[in-house]
Design a protein around this motif. Sequence first.
Motif, PDB file in Angstrom:
ATOM      1  N   PRO A 115       0.813  -1.227   0.000  1.00 57.85           N
ATOM      2  CA  PRO A 115       0.000   0.000   0.000  1.00 57.85           C
ATOM      3  C   PRO A 115       0.847   1.277   0.000  1.00 57.85           C
ATOM      4  O   PRO A 115       0.522   2.235  -0.709  1.00 57.85           O
ATOM      5  CB  PRO A 115      -0.821  -0.111   1.290  1.00 57.85           C
ATOM      6  N   GLY A 122       2.831   1.471  -3.473  1.00 58.54           N
ATOM      7  CA  GLY A 122       1.917   1.688  -4.595  1.00 58.54           C
ATOM      8  C   GLY A 122       1.543   3.146  -4.776  1.00 58.54           C
ATOM      9  O   GLY A 122       1.217   3.577  -5.891  1.00 58.54           O
ATOM     10  N   GLN A 123       1.602   3.910  -3.707  1.00 61.90           N
ATOM     11  CA  GLN A 123       1.279   5.342  -3.782  1.00 61.90           C
ATOM     12  C   GLN A 123       2.460   6.172  -4.274  1.00 61.90           C
ATOM     13  O   GLN A 123       2.274   7.304  -4.705  1.00 61.90           O
ATOM     14  CB  GLN A 123       0.829   5.852  -2.417  1.00 61.90           C
ATOM     15  N   PRO A 142       2.145   5.865  -9.126  1.00 67.60           N
ATOM     16  CA  PRO A 142       0.874   5.288  -9.566  1.00 67.60           C
ATOM     17  C   PRO A 142       0.961   4.475 -10.864  1.00 67.60           C
ATOM     18  O   PRO A 142       0.127   3.610 -11.102  1.00 67.60           O
ATOM     19  CB  PRO A 142      -0.032   6.501  -9.754  1.00 67.60           C
ATOM     20  N   SER A 186       0.875   0.725  -9.980  1.00 67.83           N
ATOM     21  CA  SER A 186      -0.165   0.143  -9.120  1.00 67.83           C
ATOM     22  C   SER A 186      -0.614  -1.233  -9.615  1.00 67.83           C
ATOM     23  O   SER A 186      -0.876  -2.134  -8.816  1.00 67.83           O
ATOM     24  CB  SER A 186      -1.350   1.092  -8.979  1.00 67.83           C
ATOM     25  N   ARG A 187      -0.683  -1.400 -10.927  1.00 69.26           N
ATOM     26  CA  ARG A 187      -1.063  -2.707 -11.473  1.00 69.26           C
ATOM     27  C   ARG A 187      -0.051  -3.771 -11.053  1.00 69.26           C
ATOM     28  O   ARG A 187      -0.407  -4.921 -10.803  1.00 69.26           O
ATOM     29  CB  ARG A 187      -1.153  -2.616 -12.986  1.00 69.26           C
ATOM     30  N   PHE A 210       1.618  -3.931  -8.258  1.00 67.23           N
ATOM     31  CA  PHE A 210       1.356  -4.336  -6.874  1.00 67.23           C
ATOM     32  C   PHE A 210       0.118  -5.222  -6.789  1.00 67.23           C
ATOM     33  O   PHE A 210       0.054  -6.122  -5.948  1.00 67.23           O
ATOM     34  CB  PHE A 210       1.259  -3.102  -5.970  1.00 67.23           C
ATOM     35  N   GLU A 211      -0.845  -5.010  -7.678  1.00 72.09           N
ATOM     36  CA  GLU A 211      -2.004  -5.907  -7.749  1.00 72.09           C
ATOM     37  C   GLU A 211      -1.561  -7.304  -8.185  1.00 72.09           C
ATOM     38  O   GLU A 211      -2.044  -8.310  -7.654  1.00 72.09           O
ATOM     39  CB  GLU A 211      -3.043  -5.353  -8.726  1.00 72.09           C
TER      40      GLU A 211
END
Length: 183
Positions: free
Chosen positions: A101, A104-105, A108, A111-112, A114-115
Amino acid sequence: MDDALDLDRRDGLPDALRVLLHEHPRATWPGHDNFAGLVAFWLDRHLMFRKLGKTLRTDAEAAVDGRLDLPQMQARLSRYGAMLVQQLHGHHQIEDMHYFPVLGQRDPRLSRGFEILDRDHHAMDALLERFTGAANAVLQGRDEPGRFHAEVSGFETLLLRHLEDEEDLIVPVLLKYGTEGLA
């Protein structure tokens, strides 16, 4: 999310998620100002997982080939198998609840990624359950080392894929943006 990015299907992260890796190639990591401390520690943990996986696989190979007797293999499996499962679960919990979390910030665009890594952890939970079942079968004398060897070999392959992808995404983020808020 694209099924082609599942842990058991991909052969690396898409180029769009490797953008910071191009800025910070692996060969430059140890010399970077942000490498010492958390980054080095985290990579050492990954090295431990790699060594444990290899040890368990080579022990199973040796038992199958008759170079390691079953009681010795069982003792090593009990020790190193438990260490791998316990340490990997704890490592993933810290990453899922805290590192992912926060990191990931920081960028940006990633972010994918980290998913994907979070999905890997869920997939690895099932793999660890199968690994544990196969290990327990050998430890309890209900199965031969050959079946465990097949299980640990498959597990090790996916573990290595995950660790490499995780490093390719996370280390460049830490090098570029620092480790504040993570320790």
